[in-house]
Design an enzyme around this catalytic site. Sequence first.
Site, PDB file in Angstrom:
ATOM      1  N   ILE A   1       0.884  -1.404   0.067  1.00  0.00           N
ATOM      2  CA  ILE A   1       0.014   0.010   0.009  1.00  0.00           C
ATOM      3  C   ILE A   1       0.716   1.249   0.259  1.00  0.00           C
ATOM      4  O   ILE A   1       0.625   2.532  -0.464  1.00  0.00           O
ATOM      5  CB  ILE A   1      -0.314   0.249   1.286  1.00  0.00           C
ATOM      6  CG1 ILE A   1      -2.154  -1.602   0.592  1.00  0.00           C
ATOM      7  CG2 ILE A   1      -1.922   1.324   1.245  1.00  0.00           C
ATOM      8  CD1 ILE A   1      -2.828  -0.710   0.012  1.00  0.00           C
TER       9      ILE A   1
ATOM     10  N   SER B   1     -10.405  -0.895   5.305  1.00  0.00           N
ATOM     11  CA  SER B   1     -10.433  -1.892   5.373  1.00  0.00           C
ATOM     12  C   SER B   1     -10.160  -1.976   3.702  1.00  0.00           C
ATOM     13  O   SER B   1     -10.889  -1.185   3.530  1.00  0.00           O
ATOM     14  CB  SER B   1     -10.490  -2.974   5.495  1.00  0.00           C
ATOM     15  OG  SER B   1     -11.213  -3.404   5.486  1.00  0.00           O
ATOM     16  N   CYS B   2      -9.359  -2.270   3.136  1.00  0.00           N
ATOM     17  CA  CYS B   2     -10.099  -2.515   1.693  1.00  0.00           C
ATOM     18  C   CYS B   2     -11.567  -2.892   1.445  1.00  0.00           C
ATOM     19  O   CYS B   2     -12.035  -2.498   0.906  1.00  0.00           O
ATOM     20  CB  CYS B   2      -9.109  -3.609   0.593  1.00  0.00           C
ATOM     21  SG  CYS B   2      -9.006  -4.987   0.798  1.00  0.00           S
ATOM     22  N   THR B   3     -11.976  -4.215   1.946  1.00  0.00           N
ATOM     23  CA  THR B   3     -13.263  -4.876   2.117  1.00  0.00           C
ATOM     24  C   THR B   3     -13.900  -3.917   2.358  1.00  0.00           C
ATOM     25  O   THR B   3     -15.286  -3.611   1.935  1.00  0.00           O
ATOM     26  CB  THR B   3     -12.951  -6.507   2.407  1.00  0.00           C
ATOM     27  OG1 THR B   3     -11.801  -7.065   2.200  1.00  0.00           O
ATOM     28  CG2 THR B   3     -14.678  -6.737   2.507  1.00  0.00           C
TER      29      THR B   3
ATOM     30  N   ASN C   1       0.597 -10.302   1.573  1.00  0.00           N
ATOM     31  CA  ASN C   1       2.153 -10.741   2.420  1.00  0.00           C
ATOM     32  C   ASN C   1       1.592 -11.540   3.786  1.00  0.00           C
ATOM     33  O   ASN C   1       2.643 -11.776   4.012  1.00  0.00           O
ATOM     34  CB  ASN C   1       2.705  -9.411   2.156  1.00  0.00           C
ATOM     35  CG  ASN C   1       3.915  -9.288   1.074  1.00  0.00           C
ATOM     36  OD1 ASN C   1       4.404 -10.448   0.435  1.00  0.00           O
ATOM     37  ND2 ASN C   1       3.894  -8.197   1.264  1.00  0.00           N
TER      38      ASN C   1
ATOM     39  N   THR D   1     -12.965 -12.167   7.995  1.00  0.00           N
ATOM     40  CA  THR D   1     -13.523 -10.532   7.903  1.00  0.00           C
ATOM     41  C   THR D   1     -13.680  -9.907   9.089  1.00  0.00           C
ATOM     42  O   THR D   1     -14.973  -9.904   9.240  1.00  0.00           O
ATOM     43  CB  THR D   1     -13.509 -10.564   6.871  1.00  0.00           C
ATOM     44  OG1 THR D   1     -13.322  -9.580   6.212  1.00  0.00           O
ATOM     45  CG2 THR D   1     -14.919 -11.048   6.398  1.00  0.00           C
ATOM     46  N   GLY D   2     -12.414  -8.309   9.242  1.00  0.00           N
ATOM     47  CA  GLY D   2     -13.416  -7.817   9.759  1.00  0.00           C
ATOM     48  C   GLY D   2     -14.394  -6.736   9.736  1.00  0.00           C
ATOM     49  O   GLY D   2     -14.972  -5.263   9.939  1.00  0.00           O
TER      50      GLY D   2
END
Length: 481
Positions: free
Chosen positions: A139, A288-290, A320, A347-348
Amino acid sequence: MTVNDDSFTNWKIREEIAESMIPLIGKLHRERDVTVLLHSRSLVNKSVVSILKTHRFARQIAGAELSVTETMPFLQALTTLDLGPSQIDLGMLATMYKADERGLSVEEFTAEAVAGATGANKIERREPRDVVLYGFGRIGRLVARLLIEKAGSGNGLRLRAIVVRGGGAQDIVKRASLLRRDSIHGQFQGTITVDEDSGTIVANGNAIKVIYADDPTSVDYTEYGIRDAILIDNTGKWRDREGLSRHLRPGIEKVVLTAPGKGDVPNIVHGVNHDTVKPEERILSCASCTTNAIVPPLKAMDDEYGVLRGHVETVHSFTNDQNLLDNYHKSDRRGRSAALNMVITETGAASAVAKALPDLKAKISGSSIRVPVPDVSIAILNLQLARETTREEVHDYLREVSLTSPLKRQIDFITAPDAVSSDFIGSRHASIVDAGALKVDGDNAILYLWYDNEFGYSCQVVRVVQHVSGVEYPTFPATAV
């Protein structure tokens, strides 16, 4: 003349027009801090073919191709105006002009539509705002590329330094090389040189100091001429207020985290709740991205239909944090080879929805599967709505949201019948609605949302930084809220 000859002649004409657009777009950007867009896609520093392809993409969304012959007059009109820093969407100008029945000329309509960026209304150009990157991983390097790209006239954000742990021989050369070449996102657009003696990477004229530190509290940024900077922590090592406060050193004004924040750290999704950030807030998270992928379409659906409950299943590229080959990992399953397995994990994102959308009363659950692709994920958002609807209605609504709503920079829309994950590498949107996969049955809607979990998310991070630094310029023509 044959049809083929006609097509080729038409192409050459449009190619010539696109070529003549490039210096006009560049001059507006460099001299006036004006970013020219086409349906929320920047045309700055784009090639002739890229400009033509961006125009053609409008056909997938709006139903008809937008030609450079239609947009060029609006671009020419912009060059005659006394514009201040802003973003101006040629696609919106052309679309709105077609619907306008007052008989105005292109010049008259354009002047009226962008009046908020001219004369007494225009924003004065500001001094550049210093930015520091703490960490230089996936990122961090993409955010660096975006900051360098957006440096423009030098009156926006200015990347001054990156902070990393000390490495071995030729550390700075290797880090510069990773910025220059990326296996997923390709070559850096520009030139990069390294001055090992001064510990500086120079990218497109931007001098970036490389600072080596093992602890945030050991750095005094004023020693490097850095003042009132925004520090972007992309290590994820500290996620609560106490830990992130370690970055508030001399020279640092605010801290932005590129991971979900814990405790009372605000989780900000640009386009949804960025306007809730208080001016005095010094620490915040970009979630986050999600979370960034699901919250904008979730808000759009709740605004129009009401959402009673939902579940999000993310099929996520590996990261990673996982092991390349089977090895010990503190988390369940993540120790198994990322390149060889689908891996069920947590997933959060679902729980983070409450922070970004506090007014949403629906319960949202979530789970995730990591799969062997290096970038681009898909979120499957299964929603129970407050009223029944049809697939056609939801389809048209989301298409319109992607074109004209305040969420058009976050939500993209695609109708391509054979789209796959790699097609979305480099997407600057938080998520892309796959129209072909959309399913609606009464009060149940299932949305398939692609997202570049690296680059699209990095774009959202930069938007938040622009907002809190005061260099997020207004977009014209304005869209109704």
